[in-house]
Design an enzyme around this catalytic site. Structure first.
Site, PDB file in Angstrom:
ATOM      1  N   SER A   1       0.860  -1.182   0.000  1.00 30.01           N
ATOM      2  CA  SER A   1       0.000   0.000   0.000  1.00 30.01           C
ATOM      3  C   SER A   1       0.891   1.225   0.000  1.00 30.01           C
ATOM      4  O   SER A   1       2.080   1.150   0.347  1.00 30.01           O
ATOM      5  CB  SER A   1      -0.884   0.005   1.249  1.00 30.01           C
ATOM      6  OG  SER A   1      -1.511   1.265   1.442  1.00 30.01           O
TER       7      SER A   1
ATOM      8  N   TYR B   1      -2.874  -0.251  10.307  1.00 29.26           N
ATOM      9  CA  TYR B   1      -2.782  -0.551   8.879  1.00 29.26           C
ATOM     10  C   TYR B   1      -1.401  -0.187   8.341  1.00 29.26           C
ATOM     11  O   TYR B   1      -0.793  -0.942   7.584  1.00 29.26           O
ATOM     12  CB  TYR B   1      -3.872   0.213   8.133  1.00 29.26           C
ATOM     13  CG  TYR B   1      -3.970  -0.103   6.659  1.00 29.26           C
ATOM     14  CD1 TYR B   1      -4.487  -1.314   6.222  1.00 29.26           C
ATOM     15  CD2 TYR B   1      -3.566   0.826   5.699  1.00 29.26           C
ATOM     16  CE1 TYR B   1      -4.589  -1.599   4.867  1.00 29.26           C
ATOM     17  CE2 TYR B   1      -3.669   0.552   4.344  1.00 29.26           C
ATOM     18  CZ  TYR B   1      -4.180  -0.670   3.936  1.00 29.26           C
ATOM     19  OH  TYR B   1      -4.285  -0.943   2.591  1.00 29.26           O
TER      20      TYR B   1
ATOM     21  N   LYS C   1       1.224  -2.835   6.719  1.00 25.93           N
ATOM     22  CA  LYS C   1       1.690  -2.717   5.340  1.00 25.93           C
ATOM     23  C   LYS C   1       3.204  -2.474   5.276  1.00 25.93           C
ATOM     24  O   LYS C   1       3.862  -2.909   4.329  1.00 25.93           O
ATOM     25  CB  LYS C   1       0.919  -1.624   4.612  1.00 25.93           C
ATOM     26  CG  LYS C   1      -0.536  -2.000   4.331  1.00 25.93           C
ATOM     27  CD  LYS C   1      -0.639  -3.269   3.485  1.00 25.93           C
ATOM     28  CE  LYS C   1      -2.064  -3.595   3.101  1.00 25.93           C
ATOM     29  NZ  LYS C   1      -2.158  -4.779   2.212  1.00 25.93           N
TER      30      LYS C   1
END
Length: 268
Positions: free
Chosen positions: A161, A174, A178
């Site tokens: 990402s 998150y 990632k």
């Protein structure tokens, strides 16, 4: 008598029921590969702490493979379950006799709070699925890639990402997960030196998927507003990312080994 491998290359894709994973299945089949399409299929009602968006169901996974009865097969498996992933990889061997490419695309998103207010169970969910799922997928599949009829053309690709190399407010777990995906790919590429098998991370920007809608909900905005962080000033499509995945898993994709492909429209 030993079964002769299918001459076509074979791929396994996680998170295959929708979004980038589903688009990757379609792209790889169009490129002539056989595909094992894997998804947990937890559906709209699930018990993942902090994850507010609905997940894909079994009917969506079946719809992805339905147009390709001879080239794609659906397997329900949660990336947190290593044994289930090993069985999914075994499906490729049983059906087509080989495994040449892997796309680890399964992920969820949650957030909205600063790191120090993020519940531990919410952080654990993202780390277990988004990062641990990539780790498990590698553990289950890389031994088969090493035994591919053509290891020099074998590819492991993980979907990271734009959050994989920068911080994004309100998305601490998150971001951590990632970043870990990028680390897994770099470590894997180092371990694969000299084998011919390569590992690459692809970092999408704002791509029109259910996860982007969930991100917009977390920020209380619209997906078009999120696209303003990209130099192209528009969102990407799942098919845009699938085209990049198609290159990365191809024999021609070996130059991408150990790196991050920033397929983000110029995320800034």
């Amino acid at each position: 008598m030993n079964r002769q491998p299918d001459p076509a290359r074979v791929a396994l894709v996680t998170g295959a029921a929708r979004g980038i994973g589903a688009a990757a299945v379609r792209r790889l089949v169009a490129d002539g590969l056989r595909v094992v399409a894997v998804d947990a299929c937890l559906g709209g009602v699930h018990d993942l702490p902090g994850v507010a968006h609905p997940l894909a169901g079994a009917e969506q996974l079946e719809a992805v493979v339905a147009p390709y009865p001879d080239a794609a097969v659906a397997v329900r498996a949660d990336v947190r379950d290593l044994d289930a992933l090993r069985a999914a990889a075994g499906t490729a061997l049983e059906r087509w006799g080989r495994l040449d490419a892997v796309v680890a695309a399964a992920a969820v998103i949650s957030g909205g709070s600063p790191l120090w207010e993020t519940p531990a169970e919410e952080a654990r969910t993202l780390i277990d699925i988004d990062a641990g799922g990539v780790w498990n997928t590698a553990v289950a599949t890389v031994p088969h890639l090493l035994r591919s009829p053509d290891p020099s053309g074998a590819r492991f690709v993980a979907i990271a990402s734009a959050a994989g190399d920068r911080g994004l407010f309100g998305l601490s777990a998150y971001v951590v997960a990632k970043h870990a995906v990028v680390g897994i790919v770099r470590a894997l590429a180092a371990d694969l030196v000299g084998t011919g098998v390569t590992a690459t991370a692809i970092s999408p920007g704002s791509t029109r998927t259910d996860m982007l809608s969930a991100t917009a909900d977390i920020y209380g905005t619209g997906i078009d507003d999120l696209a303003q962080s990209q130099l192209i000033r528009t969102t990407l499509s799942a098919e845009d990312l699938a085209a990049v995945i198609g290159l990365a898993v191809s024999p021609a994709g070996r130059a991408l080994n150990g790196g991050i492909v920033h397929a983000d429209g110029g995320f800034s």
